[in-house]
Design an enzyme around this catalytic site. Sequence first.
Site, PDB file in Angstrom:
ATOM      1  N   GLU A 108      -3.029  -0.807   0.400  1.00  0.00           N
ATOM      2  CA  GLU A 108      -3.523  -0.936  -1.062  1.00  0.00           C
ATOM      3  C   GLU A 108      -3.378  -2.433  -1.618  1.00  0.00           C
ATOM      4  O   GLU A 108      -2.539  -2.887  -2.256  1.00  0.00           O
ATOM      5  CB  GLU A 108      -2.046   0.007  -1.970  1.00  0.00           C
ATOM      6  CG  GLU A 108      -2.255   1.369  -1.187  1.00  0.00           C
ATOM      7  CD  GLU A 108      -1.390   2.498  -2.066  1.00  0.00           C
ATOM      8  OE1 GLU A 108      -0.491   2.133  -2.908  1.00  0.00           O
ATOM      9  OE2 GLU A 108      -1.670   3.564  -1.954  1.00  0.00           O
ATOM     10  N   GLU A 121      -3.817   8.615   2.494  1.00  0.00           N
ATOM     11  CA  GLU A 121      -2.592   8.751   1.665  1.00  0.00           C
ATOM     12  C   GLU A 121      -3.231   9.964   0.762  1.00  0.00           C
ATOM     13  O   GLU A 121      -4.063   9.819  -0.335  1.00  0.00           O
ATOM     14  CB  GLU A 121      -1.983   7.661   0.741  1.00  0.00           C
ATOM     15  CG  GLU A 121      -0.928   6.670   1.632  1.00  0.00           C
ATOM     16  CD  GLU A 121      -0.306   5.834   1.100  1.00  0.00           C
ATOM     17  OE1 GLU A 121       0.238   6.289  -0.120  1.00  0.00           O
ATOM     18  OE2 GLU A 121       0.159   4.818   1.465  1.00  0.00           O
TER      19      GLU A 121
END
Length: 497
Positions: free
Chosen positions: A182, A296
């Site tokens: 991320e 995710e």
Amino acid sequence: MRLPCFALLLAAFFIPGSKCETPQQVWIDAQAQGTPFPHFWEQMFGSGRAILALRESYRNDLRAVKQVTDLRYVRFHAILHDEVGVYNEDEHGEPVYNFAYVDEIYDGLLKNGVRPVVEIGFMPKKLAFNPDALHPFWYKQNVSPPKSWERWDDLIAHLARHLLERYGADELAQWYFEVWNEPNIDFWNGIPRQESYFELYAHTAHDLKAVNPRLRVGGPATAAAAWVDEFLKYASANRVPVDFISSHGYADDTVENLFGTHEEIPMDDRVCRAIAKVRNQIQRSAMPKLPLLWTEWNVPGMDEARDTSYVGPALANTIRECDGTVDMMSFWTFSDVFEEGGPIPQPFEGHFGLRAKGGINKPSFYDFALLHTLGDRRIANSASNVIVTRRGNGALVIAVWNLVDPGRTGSSKNVRLVFENVRDGAEVRISRVDDEHGNTLAAYKAMGSPRYPTEEQIRRLNAATALPAPDEQHLQANHLDLSLEANALVVIEIPAT
């Protein structure tokens, strides 16, 4: 005499004005041509950071989930965190490498029949441009770029060569190497954020391929389905190796973050809408055939819903919607051995995993177990709450659910499955997870919600909520009538004859 509603289930088809809800009818042709239905939702799971993989509690949960799913890959953060001890510098400032814990971590996965998704991060403190760039997570990982690209290249090359020597090229070619986590949010503080991440990716990808071109490397591993267009253009323009695309998106991410709009998109539809967006970006790019790994995701977490029977219908709906658009989805996480906010003080606080603290099976554990039994061919149907599949031996396996979102009030739902090309009176096996089946949270509360349950209490909880043998029935002529309470997940098997 007034008949109770369940007794009127069949009559509701024929009696105008019946007080019962008219059952939903779903028509299923058992001999219809199916399409491939790989179990993309259960082959990869996320977990807490790398060092936790050395704990017996982590490995116990891994083994338990492996027994009931098709678990093949595990992804976790922080393989380069200082607590793993990979990188140091001697008194002359020269790099010192130590892969002892890396070996124990990956050996432990492989011994349990699971391969790693090697998420490359975070930054060792002595290699960081800013040693004080610490993320607020409890384990305080460093999110800085490296102080030297030459030192970073050397670290990645040493890591890759070590793994190659230990595990061999044939094994390593089956792993995935994902660059960072991320980087579009606070897990990366390079400036400018996107440009500096692309530089990190390019260095890392070239480093890995220089060791062995069979190593699979990908990214950008972004939150909220971001940067994929830009990443693909950058990689194509600069001839940077990319073997797969990865990104993230959660059901409770905002529509603005996922899509940059203010549309009204229900939470239950957001993950697959985001996946479809990214798949379209890949298909429009110069690399249209790249695999897509959604590394995710999870269902909405409000009202501690992840500990309840809600997960099953939400998971099944996601499987239905995402089928055909993604290669693998990594549910975050398989276990509550997890410390982003510090040690979890007691079971059932709404955390991500399939097993609560201490190895207590949650309803989601049983949900995954049921959906694992689906076949590998999917038969189309028009219902939004039904998945029809067929196994190689001809058996039908059908998932039916009654999805009611957290905070909403829902009622029971009556469903009639009407079959074609199935023998009248055929045997039917029915399993379910709902408030009365697999509801460990209720059993835990009935036990008094012990903050630190003993091993014996945990054993009793798992024994009390283990799913029983399927309920055996027979078709009534060519149909099966079901009553599903709110957030029930039901799986029906009709053996081949």
